[in-house]
Scaffold this motif. Structure first.
Motif, PDB file in Angstrom:
ATOM      1  N   LYS A  54       0.814  -1.127   0.031  1.00 42.19           N
ATOM      2  CA  LYS A  54      -0.153  -0.051  -0.020  1.00 42.19           C
ATOM      3  C   LYS A  54       0.775   1.373   0.000  1.00 42.19           C
ATOM      4  CE  LYS A  54      -3.493   2.510   2.889  1.00 42.19           C
ATOM      5  NZ  LYS A  54      -4.282   2.581   4.296  1.00 42.19           N
ATOM      6  N   ASN A  55       0.581   2.247  -0.899  1.00 40.80           N
ATOM      7  CA  ASN A  55       1.210   3.561  -1.057  1.00 40.80           C
ATOM      8  C   ASN A  55       0.040   4.512  -0.981  1.00 40.80           C
ATOM      9  OD1 ASN A  55       0.950   3.576  -3.634  1.00 40.80           O
ATOM     10  ND2 ASN A  55       2.875   2.717  -4.294  1.00 40.80           N
ATOM     11  N   ALA A 110     -14.481  -4.460   0.443  1.00 42.58           N
ATOM     12  CA  ALA A 110     -13.571  -4.881   1.346  1.00 42.58           C
ATOM     13  C   ALA A 110     -13.144  -3.755   2.376  1.00 42.58           C
ATOM     14  CB  ALA A 110     -12.079  -5.027   0.735  1.00 42.58           C
ATOM     15  N   LYS A 111     -13.220  -3.996   3.760  1.00 49.74           N
ATOM     16  CA  LYS A 111     -12.897  -3.101   4.856  1.00 49.74           C
ATOM     17  C   LYS A 111     -11.407  -3.287   5.303  1.00 49.74           C
ATOM     18  CE  LYS A 111     -17.567  -2.604   6.640  1.00 49.74           C
ATOM     19  NZ  LYS A 111     -18.377  -3.440   5.522  1.00 49.74           N
ATOM     20  N   PHE A 112     -10.548  -2.198   5.069  1.00 48.97           N
ATOM     21  CA  PHE A 112      -9.130  -2.426   5.343  1.00 48.97           C
ATOM     22  C   PHE A 112      -8.951  -1.844   7.037  1.00 48.97           C
ATOM     23  CE2 PHE A 112      -8.867  -2.730   1.003  1.00 48.97           C
ATOM     24  CZ  PHE A 112      -7.932  -3.508   0.723  1.00 48.97           C
ATOM     25  N   ASN A 113      -9.814  -0.840   7.314  1.00 49.06           N
ATOM     26  CA  ASN A 113      -9.684  -0.273   8.667  1.00 49.06           C
ATOM     27  C   ASN A 113      -8.197   0.254   8.853  1.00 49.06           C
ATOM     28  OD1 ASN A 113     -12.210  -1.122   9.198  1.00 49.06           O
ATOM     29  ND2 ASN A 113     -11.480  -3.021   9.977  1.00 49.06           N
ATOM     30  N   GLY A 114      -7.557   0.976   7.906  1.00 53.74           N
ATOM     31  CA  GLY A 114      -6.420   1.597   8.113  1.00 53.74           C
ATOM     32  C   GLY A 114      -5.104   0.614   8.018  1.00 53.74           C
ATOM     33  N   LYS A 168      10.707   6.336  13.631  1.00 52.60           N
ATOM     34  CA  LYS A 168      12.037   6.909  14.006  1.00 52.60           C
ATOM     35  C   LYS A 168      12.486   6.146  15.487  1.00 52.60           C
ATOM     36  CE  LYS A 168      11.059  11.541  11.925  1.00 52.60           C
ATOM     37  NZ  LYS A 168      10.880  13.000  12.403  1.00 52.60           N
ATOM     38  N   LYS A 169      11.616   6.106  16.417  1.00 54.61           N
ATOM     39  CA  LYS A 169      11.964   5.612  17.566  1.00 54.61           C
ATOM     40  C   LYS A 169      11.007   4.467  18.169  1.00 54.61           C
ATOM     41  CE  LYS A 169      12.677   9.106  20.439  1.00 54.61           C
ATOM     42  NZ  LYS A 169      12.948   9.572  21.771  1.00 54.61           N
ATOM     43  N   LYS A 170       9.862   4.636  17.623  1.00 52.92           N
ATOM     44  CA  LYS A 170       8.848   3.742  17.935  1.00 52.92           C
ATOM     45  C   LYS A 170       8.028   3.250  16.966  1.00 52.92           C
ATOM     46  CE  LYS A 170       6.419   4.881  21.658  1.00 52.92           C
ATOM     47  NZ  LYS A 170       5.436   5.671  22.583  1.00 52.92           N
ATOM     48  N   PHE A 171       7.821   2.003  16.983  1.00 52.73           N
ATOM     49  CA  PHE A 171       7.144   1.149  15.849  1.00 52.73           C
ATOM     50  C   PHE A 171       5.918   0.291  16.412  1.00 52.73           C
ATOM     51  CE2 PHE A 171      11.691   1.719  15.241  1.00 52.73           C
ATOM     52  CZ  PHE A 171      11.739   1.994  13.944  1.00 52.73           C
ATOM     53  N   ARG A 172       4.869   0.351  15.751  1.00 56.84           N
ATOM     54  CA  ARG A 172       3.682  -0.141  16.114  1.00 56.84           C
ATOM     55  C   ARG A 172       3.084  -0.999  15.119  1.00 56.84           C
ATOM     56  NH1 ARG A 172       2.757   5.154  18.416  1.00 56.84           N
ATOM     57  NH2 ARG A 172       2.530   5.229  20.575  1.00 56.84           N
ATOM     58  N   THR A 173       2.497  -2.145  15.693  1.00 53.88           N
ATOM     59  CA  THR A 173       1.748  -3.042  14.700  1.00 53.88           C
ATOM     60  C   THR A 173       0.658  -3.868  15.383  1.00 53.88           C
ATOM     61  OG1 THR A 173       1.898  -4.546  12.920  1.00 53.88           O
ATOM     62  CG2 THR A 173       3.325  -5.003  14.667  1.00 53.88           C
ATOM     63  N   ARG A 174      -0.255  -4.550  14.766  1.00 54.08           N
ATOM     64  CA  ARG A 174      -1.347  -5.162  15.499  1.00 54.08           C
ATOM     65  C   ARG A 174      -0.910  -6.610  14.596  1.00 54.08           C
ATOM     66  NH1 ARG A 174      -6.043  -4.755  13.659  1.00 54.08           N
ATOM     67  NH2 ARG A 174      -7.113  -5.521  15.508  1.00 54.08           N
ATOM     68  N   ALA A 175      -1.124  -7.748  15.416  1.00 56.26           N
ATOM     69  CA  ALA A 175      -0.638  -9.262  14.696  1.00 56.26           C
ATOM     70  C   ALA A 175      -1.430 -10.011  15.668  1.00 56.26           C
ATOM     71  CB  ALA A 175       0.934  -9.111  14.671  1.00 56.26           C
ATOM     72  N   LYS A 176      -1.491 -11.123  14.846  1.00 58.60           N
ATOM     73  CA  LYS A 176      -2.134 -12.543  15.608  1.00 58.60           C
ATOM     74  C   LYS A 176      -0.657 -13.404  15.527  1.00 58.60           C
ATOM     75  CE  LYS A 176      -6.600 -12.517  13.745  1.00 58.60           C
ATOM     76  NZ  LYS A 176      -7.726 -13.400  13.082  1.00 58.60           N
ATOM     77  N   PHE A 177      -0.646 -14.290  16.723  1.00 63.14           N
ATOM     78  CA  PHE A 177       0.294 -15.053  16.652  1.00 63.14           C
ATOM     79  C   PHE A 177       0.042 -16.477  16.430  1.00 63.14           C
ATOM     80  CE2 PHE A 177       1.677 -12.465  20.330  1.00 63.14           C
ATOM     81  CZ  PHE A 177       2.666 -11.833  19.885  1.00 63.14           C
TER      82      PHE A 177
END
Length: 320
Positions: A54-55, A110-114, A168-177
């Motif tokens: 995605k861009n 389709a719903k991408f929700n960001g 830059k200093k903080k990285f966030r993501t949502r994931a399933k294990f």
């Protein structure tokens, strides 16, 4: 052994000539999400990779299939440009060792929700020899009706997920294990605290003593002090009573100039895991960790027999 390039997979440009320049990819605001499954195609068990890019201009969907030896890929690409609404539903065909493989998709609602990967109201179906060998999304009845194919006798297995994130200093993501689990918020933060001595570069990086924190659902899971000495390592954590091995390699964050990435691997450990299937994890614990060897070693088990556990790979690109 599955190839695992460190470079950022580029989205498909309007000219269908993707760029491999990391700086250009970063400027485009691109995000990448890859899911690797193991399924049977053209008479052999193979790894099939679903890549979402995605861009600012488009969403890209790519499907690639590996040979059993892993040395060649067969693939097709789908561009989801906002002004080409008809492209949000359709099909494509490519040939794998003389056998037709069809990709069907419906992303109209389709719903991408960001997120880079769609979250609901869609399907992507891979059909080989009149069987749906891989089906993604929640519109399963629509997928079977559209493809006119039956479910595969062998269920596909989720091998790994890879995500490319920027910060830059903080990285966030949502994931399933794992596929049937719930989403978890993962936060990784690297801080350059000033060293108390601030004198010798032998004890700190130019007077700074970097630290790293990894949080799961807002709770501190791993705190690494003196990161300049512990830039590679691993640690066990527990998420909802499930043991998860976390590996990290942040060498390039600290010691390489320009756009650079770190690799984090989250590997859930099942209580029923056999000694042979944990050999990949054991080898990483007893040997120096590096992003290339760890990624290849953890995925290699699937080519050998598919008994290893699921792995989540996070490539965190640090931008100044």
């Amino acid at each position: 052994m599955m190839q695992d390039p460190i470079g950022i997979p580029a989205c498909f440009s309007s000219s269908e000539k993707p760029t491999d320049d990391p700086a250009a990819v970063t400027r485009s605001g691109q995000s990448v999400f890859m899911s690797v499954y193991r399924t049977k195609i053209a008479g052999h068990c193979r790894l099939i990779t679903i890549t979402w890019c995605k861009n600012l201009l488009l969403h890209g969907l790519s499907v690639s299939v590996q040979r059993p030896e892993g040395d060649t890929q067969y693939s097709c690409k789908v561009e989801l440009k906002p002004w080409y609404f008809w492209r949000k539903q359709g099909s494509k065909r490519f040939i794998v060792e003389g056998k037709a493989v069809d990709v069907f998709w419906d992303l109209k609602a389709a719903k991408f929700n960001g997120e880079t990967e769609p979250q609901s109201d869609f399907y992507v179906a891979i059909v080989s020899e009149e069987e749906v060998v891989l089906l993604l999304g929640d519109l399963k009845k629509d997928a079977y009706r559209k493809t006119g194919s039956r479910p595969a006798l062998i269920e596909s297995i989720l091998v790994s997920k890879k995500e490319y994130i920027f910060g830059k200093k903080k990285f966030r993501t949502r994931a399933k294990f794992h596929e049937k689990g719930s989403f978890h918020e993962i936060t990784i933060e690297c801080n350059n605290n000033r060293s108390s001595s601030g004198i010798s570069n032998n004890s700190s990086l130019g007077g700074f003593d970097p630290e790293m924190e990894i949080k799961i659902d807002g709770r501190l899971a791993i705190h690494v002090k003196h990161l300049q000495w512990k830039f590679r390592g691993n640690e066990s954590i527990y998420v909802n009573k499930v043991r998860v091995e976390v590996y990290w390699d942040v060498h390039d964050w600290l010691f390489s100039p320009g756009l650079r990435h770190a690799l984090f691997i989250f590997k859930p450990i099942s209580s029923s895991t056999s000694p042979s299937s944990t050999s990949a994890s054991s080898s990483l614990t007893s040997t120096p960790f590096s992003s290339k060897t760890a990624s290849s070693t953890l995925v290699e088990g699937y080519n050998a027999g598919g008994s290893s556990g699921f792995c989540l790979f996070l490539y965190a690109w640090k931008v100044e």
